[in-house]
Enzyme design. Sequence first.
Site, mmCIF file in Angstrom:
data_model
loop_
_atom_site.group_PDB
_atom_site.id
_atom_site.type_symbol
_atom_site.label_atom_id
_atom_site.label_comp_id
_atom_site.label_asym_id
_atom_site.label_seq_id
_atom_site.Cartn_x
_atom_site.Cartn_y
_atom_site.Cartn_z
ATOM 1 N N HIS A 82 -8.907 -4.985 -0.789
ATOM 2 C CA HIS A 82 -7.295 -5.406 -0.010
ATOM 3 C C HIS A 82 -7.566 -4.187 1.422
ATOM 4 C CE1 HIS A 82 -4.459 -6.275 2.182
ATOM 5 N NE2 HIS A 82 -3.874 -4.966 2.537
ATOM 6 N N ASP A 161 9.590 -8.723 1.566
ATOM 7 C CA ASP A 161 8.168 -8.006 2.023
ATOM 8 C C ASP A 161 8.270 -9.356 3.571
ATOM 9 O OD1 ASP A 161 6.368 -6.686 3.554
ATOM 10 O OD2 ASP A 161 4.897 -8.286 2.481
ATOM 11 N N ARG A 168 10.652 -6.508 11.271
ATOM 12 C CA ARG A 168 10.060 -5.325 12.072
ATOM 13 C C ARG A 168 8.951 -5.936 12.609
ATOM 14 N NH1 ARG A 168 6.475 -3.606 7.148
ATOM 15 N NH2 ARG A 168 5.359 -2.478 8.893
ATOM 16 N N SER A 183 4.271 -2.023 1.943
ATOM 17 C CA SER A 183 4.711 -3.698 2.332
ATOM 18 C C SER A 183 2.772 -4.351 1.959
ATOM 19 C CB SER A 183 4.184 -4.155 4.023
ATOM 20 O OG SER A 183 3.800 -5.438 4.534
ATOM 21 N N LYS A 187 2.478 -6.311 -2.068
ATOM 22 C CA LYS A 187 1.669 -7.401 -2.682
ATOM 23 C C LYS A 187 0.628 -7.156 -3.173
ATOM 24 C CE LYS A 187 1.980 -8.056 1.385
ATOM 25 N NZ LYS A 187 2.309 -8.221 3.109
#
Length: 434
Positions: A82, A161, A168, A183, A187
């Site tokens: 990621h 999320d 947010r 968060s 995922k």
Amino acid sequence: MRMVDLIEKKRDGLALSKEEIEWFISGYTNGEIPDYQISAIAMAIFFQDMTAEERADLTMAMVHSGETIDLSSIDGIKVDKHSTGGVGDKTTIALAPLVAALGVPVAKMSGRGLGHTGGTLDKLEAIPGFSIELDNNAFTAQVNKHKVAVVGQTSNLAPADKLLYSLRDVTATVNSIPLIASSVMSKKIASGADAIVLDVKVGSGAFMKDVEQAKELAEAMVEIGNKLGRRTMAIISDMNQPLGQSVGNALEVKEAIEVLKGKGPKDLHELCLTLGSYMVYLAQKAPSIQEARVQLQEVIDNGQALETLKAFIEAQGGDPRVVDEPEQMLGAKYQIEVASSKSGYVHAIEAHLIGNAAMKLGAGRETKEDQIDLSVGVVLQKKIGDHVNEGEALVTLHCSKEQVDEVKNLILRAYQLNADPVQEQTLIYETIEK
Ligand code: URA
């Protein structure tokens, strides 16, 4: 339980229990707890932080708010990668087939781009015929056969999320380490990863502006992953200039292909080898990170990585000829050079301005509904450390119109030149592992 009591507890700096976190996340997802109370607790977390235990509990509560992907029918250790997002970051397109060529199964869910950073799905769709929609059976069968598949994220992955992130965004609570870390990790865990390699970007084109901040985020994510039984490593890499030379969908695919031919830009090549060697190591396909790196270079040199890319493209309906003949992808109508107005050494290239320039040409979306032009973008002719003469090209714009004055101005603003020579930019600042 009452939400007001949990807000008060967090406001006063106390730790929430697993049950309390699960209760408010599930209540919010079901619409039973209103936005204003969740906003209040997000702000309390922003100021009071969370313990390592709370961060892991919040991550799992968000994982359990929706669907979780079961990858158990895929052989081997599934390692996901990621990136926190950057300009010109086409790493996945080269990295996925590269590690797959060594037998590491890559079952990847990716997203689309919004704003100045692009999305892997959009880039892959620049390959004629390429489809990012595979049903679950086709997805796992493809990974078992070719070791690599990339699809769009299902809409029901960590829905808590999604809700919390939008809230947010409008309550000034995005920039909180426990909230960002949980968060991202929710995922990754919901999409079935056994192990995770994180690329935390730092610099003018990234979410995190300084190395200390990026390190804190990386450590938080590595701690959550390891606490939850997923071996997790992170690197902190530079985003003070775009990665590689190209920004724009088809242009970035071409550059990723070049990496697998051993001819890619130095920074992109290095990043792929670094992230790749961690992935291969975590997948237990090599006894050490150094050995993994040697093996990755071998599959670039002997053409196996390129063959894996061709098989991956073909399996998802794409035209594999793009690998040998990149001109099979749509090219832009015009190529326009932007010349430097003075001589000097390139000291900085504001990545977000380059990203905005590519977006203005049509390569990215300003709003979710925007259509993008896969053929357009920006190719950097000069990077940090290079010398440029007055009148020499800084970049080449690939565009569909000739009137590009606004974009030229963005490019000229992005480049900072100085008379003194400057060293090349550091690419990888730190590696974080437990
Ligand atoms: N990216 C995410 O996925 N989550 C955040 O909170 C911030 C950036």
